[in-house]
Design a protein around this motif. Structure first.
Motif, mmCIF file in Angstrom:
data_model
loop_
_atom_site.group_PDB
_atom_site.id
_atom_site.type_symbol
_atom_site.label_atom_id
_atom_site.label_comp_id
_atom_site.label_asym_id
_atom_site.label_seq_id
_atom_site.Cartn_x
_atom_site.Cartn_y
_atom_site.Cartn_z
ATOM 1 N N GLU A 56 64.904 -55.075 -4.638
ATOM 2 C CA GLU A 56 63.504 -54.892 -4.492
ATOM 3 C C GLU A 56 62.907 -55.417 -5.989
ATOM 4 O O GLU A 56 62.071 -55.837 -6.017
ATOM 5 C CB GLU A 56 63.319 -53.167 -4.781
ATOM 6 C CG GLU A 56 63.488 -52.599 -3.279
ATOM 7 C CD GLU A 56 63.530 -51.255 -3.260
ATOM 8 O OE1 GLU A 56 63.590 -50.560 -2.179
ATOM 9 O OE2 GLU A 56 63.288 -50.552 -4.281
ATOM 10 N N TYR A 57 63.708 -55.177 -6.883
ATOM 11 C CA TYR A 57 63.362 -55.816 -8.203
ATOM 12 C C TYR A 57 63.729 -57.170 -8.660
ATOM 13 O O TYR A 57 62.948 -57.816 -9.526
ATOM 14 C CB TYR A 57 63.747 -54.792 -9.245
ATOM 15 C CG TYR A 57 62.774 -53.407 -9.219
ATOM 16 C CD1 TYR A 57 61.533 -53.429 -9.955
ATOM 17 C CD2 TYR A 57 63.118 -52.396 -8.569
ATOM 18 C CE1 TYR A 57 60.761 -52.436 -9.825
ATOM 19 C CE2 TYR A 57 62.547 -51.276 -8.416
ATOM 20 C CZ TYR A 57 61.051 -51.176 -9.069
ATOM 21 O OH TYR A 57 60.405 -50.086 -8.859
ATOM 22 N N VAL A 58 65.053 -57.611 -8.448
ATOM 23 C CA VAL A 58 65.240 -58.776 -9.029
ATOM 24 C C VAL A 58 64.409 -59.986 -8.598
ATOM 25 O O VAL A 58 64.181 -60.499 -9.424
ATOM 26 C CB VAL A 58 66.951 -58.953 -8.815
ATOM 27 C CG1 VAL A 58 67.495 -60.311 -8.915
ATOM 28 C CG2 VAL A 58 67.793 -57.986 -9.485
ATOM 29 N N VAL A 78 63.363 -66.384 -22.567
ATOM 30 C CA VAL A 78 63.862 -66.379 -21.175
ATOM 31 C C VAL A 78 65.382 -65.773 -21.119
ATOM 32 O O VAL A 78 65.503 -64.788 -20.267
ATOM 33 C CB VAL A 78 64.177 -67.990 -20.665
ATOM 34 C CG1 VAL A 78 64.828 -67.755 -19.369
ATOM 35 C CG2 VAL A 78 62.812 -68.483 -20.502
ATOM 36 N N HIS A 79 66.004 -65.810 -22.121
ATOM 37 C CA HIS A 79 67.331 -65.158 -22.379
ATOM 38 C C HIS A 79 66.984 -63.675 -22.401
ATOM 39 O O HIS A 79 67.852 -62.879 -21.641
ATOM 40 C CB HIS A 79 68.159 -65.790 -23.584
ATOM 41 C CG HIS A 79 68.827 -67.047 -23.185
ATOM 42 N ND1 HIS A 79 69.987 -67.020 -22.357
ATOM 43 C CD2 HIS A 79 68.869 -68.154 -23.899
ATOM 44 C CE1 HIS A 79 70.520 -68.299 -22.426
ATOM 45 N NE2 HIS A 79 69.929 -69.204 -23.274
ATOM 46 N N LEU A 80 66.258 -63.453 -23.234
ATOM 47 C CA LEU A 80 66.050 -61.864 -23.577
ATOM 48 C C LEU A 80 65.474 -61.346 -22.213
ATOM 49 O O LEU A 80 65.835 -59.948 -21.722
ATOM 50 C CB LEU A 80 64.820 -61.795 -24.602
ATOM 51 C CG LEU A 80 65.434 -61.903 -26.022
ATOM 52 C CD1 LEU A 80 64.215 -61.705 -27.108
ATOM 53 C CD2 LEU A 80 66.434 -61.016 -26.228
ATOM 54 N N LEU A 81 64.501 -62.045 -21.597
ATOM 55 C CA LEU A 81 64.037 -61.118 -20.053
ATOM 56 C C LEU A 81 65.076 -61.154 -19.112
ATOM 57 O O LEU A 81 65.555 -60.067 -18.530
ATOM 58 C CB LEU A 81 62.849 -62.234 -19.426
ATOM 59 C CG LEU A 81 61.805 -61.883 -20.565
ATOM 60 C CD1 LEU A 81 60.557 -63.110 -19.987
ATOM 61 C CD2 LEU A 81 61.099 -60.606 -20.487
ATOM 62 N N MET A 82 65.970 -62.432 -18.795
ATOM 63 C CA MET A 82 67.154 -62.194 -17.968
ATOM 64 C C MET A 82 68.166 -61.445 -18.251
ATOM 65 O O MET A 82 68.835 -60.827 -17.370
ATOM 66 C CB MET A 82 67.444 -63.613 -17.633
ATOM 67 C CG MET A 82 66.498 -64.651 -16.940
ATOM 68 S SD MET A 82 65.826 -63.744 -15.517
ATOM 69 C CE MET A 82 67.165 -63.873 -14.081
ATOM 70 N N ALA A 83 68.611 -61.389 -19.870
ATOM 71 C CA ALA A 83 69.711 -60.491 -20.105
ATOM 72 C C ALA A 83 69.225 -59.128 -19.960
ATOM 73 O O ALA A 83 70.273 -58.245 -19.589
ATOM 74 C CB ALA A 83 69.938 -60.653 -21.524
ATOM 75 N N GLY A 84 68.053 -58.845 -19.846
ATOM 76 C CA GLY A 84 67.380 -57.419 -19.886
ATOM 77 C C GLY A 84 67.584 -57.070 -18.496
ATOM 78 O O GLY A 84 67.900 -55.878 -18.062
ATOM 79 N N LEU A 85 67.007 -57.908 -17.669
ATOM 80 C CA LEU A 85 67.329 -57.813 -16.128
ATOM 81 C C LEU A 85 68.726 -57.526 -16.049
ATOM 82 O O LEU A 85 69.032 -56.511 -15.073
ATOM 83 C CB LEU A 85 66.795 -58.825 -15.412
ATOM 84 C CG LEU A 85 66.680 -58.781 -13.707
ATOM 85 C CD1 LEU A 85 66.021 -57.519 -13.205
ATOM 86 C CD2 LEU A 85 66.169 -60.058 -13.241
ATOM 87 N N LEU A 86 69.616 -58.439 -16.303
ATOM 88 C CA LEU A 86 71.016 -58.250 -15.879
ATOM 89 C C LEU A 86 71.675 -56.749 -16.480
ATOM 90 O O LEU A 86 72.160 -55.975 -15.610
ATOM 91 C CB LEU A 86 72.096 -59.253 -16.691
ATOM 92 C CG LEU A 86 73.471 -59.255 -16.391
ATOM 93 C CD1 LEU A 86 73.690 -59.426 -14.725
ATOM 94 C CD2 LEU A 86 73.926 -60.372 -16.989
ATOM 95 N N GLN A 117 61.511 -51.834 -15.700
ATOM 96 C CA GLN A 117 60.272 -51.690 -15.936
ATOM 97 C C GLN A 117 59.497 -52.531 -16.966
ATOM 98 O O GLN A 117 58.513 -53.255 -16.767
ATOM 99 C CB GLN A 117 59.445 -50.253 -15.700
ATOM 100 C CG GLN A 117 59.913 -49.668 -14.324
ATOM 101 C CD GLN A 117 59.458 -50.270 -13.187
ATOM 102 O OE1 GLN A 117 58.259 -50.558 -13.253
ATOM 103 N NE2 GLN A 117 60.086 -50.172 -12.195
ATOM 104 N N ILE A 118 60.232 -52.487 -18.062
ATOM 105 C CA ILE A 118 59.865 -53.207 -19.423
ATOM 106 C C ILE A 118 60.043 -54.807 -19.075
ATOM 107 O O ILE A 118 59.128 -55.443 -19.427
ATOM 108 C CB ILE A 118 60.824 -52.508 -20.547
ATOM 109 C CG1 ILE A 118 60.375 -51.388 -21.141
ATOM 110 C CG2 ILE A 118 60.510 -53.747 -21.892
ATOM 111 C CD1 ILE A 118 61.264 -50.858 -22.010
ATOM 112 N N VAL A 119 60.807 -55.281 -18.428
ATOM 113 C CA VAL A 119 61.348 -56.644 -18.317
ATOM 114 C C VAL A 119 60.135 -56.805 -17.274
ATOM 115 O O VAL A 119 59.593 -58.094 -17.275
ATOM 116 C CB VAL A 119 62.626 -56.767 -17.570
ATOM 117 C CG1 VAL A 119 62.759 -58.382 -17.220
ATOM 118 C CG2 VAL A 119 63.800 -56.539 -18.663
ATOM 119 N N LEU A 120 59.861 -56.229 -15.992
ATOM 120 C CA LEU A 120 58.768 -56.608 -15.283
ATOM 121 C C LEU A 120 57.454 -56.744 -15.821
ATOM 122 O O LEU A 120 56.924 -57.736 -15.513
ATOM 123 C CB LEU A 120 58.823 -55.571 -14.105
ATOM 124 C CG LEU A 120 57.772 -55.679 -12.928
ATOM 125 C CD1 LEU A 120 58.191 -56.842 -12.190
ATOM 126 C CD2 LEU A 120 57.785 -54.364 -12.293
#
Length: 135
Positions: A56-58, A78-86, A117-120
């Protein structure tokens, strides 16, 4: 338009996590003889929800971050957002598999969802600002 190689790297890692979550659901389905649903098994229910939450989120977050990367966002952003998602998607299932209200549950499930939610929101707001500025 540059290829979003940073996002692609994290998406490959996330795909492996998604596969592991799917295999976990399949193994629990076999063990519980549950072709559909959760057969009333809380462990299977949690595994199904962890897998579904990921699905649902990825995609929406990864799409927004890829768009940011292609529009010239700073690689560190970009790294911070994707690392946060991971990280959030690794934490969440660990919490889902824990007993409710334990420390592992709170850190994993609650922390994982909060970070998601923060990354989103961060990706959405950044994308909106870039779109409004025409960048």
């Amino acid at each position: 338009m540059p290829w979003p190689h940073i996002t692609a790297f994290y998406l490959a890692l996330l795909a492996l996590v998604y596969c592991a979550l799917a295999v976990h659901v399949v193994l629990l389905r076999v063990r519980n003889r549950a072709a559909f649903g959760d057969a009333g098994n809380p462990e299977l229910r949690s595994a199904i929800r962890a897998h579904a939450h990921f699905a649902e989120y990825v995609p929406i977050i990864a799409l927004m971050v890829a768009m940011l990367e292609m529009s010239g966002a700073a690689p560190l952003h970009v790294h911070l957002l994707m690392a946060g998602l991971l990280l959030s998607r690794l934490l969440h299932p660990l919490g889902m598999w824990a007993k409710p209200m334990t420390l592992q549950f709170r850190i994993g499930r609650t922390g994982g969802m909060l970070l998601t939610q923060i990354v989103l929101i961060a990706a959405a707001v950044t994308l909106l600002l870039r779109a409004l500025r025409g960048v």
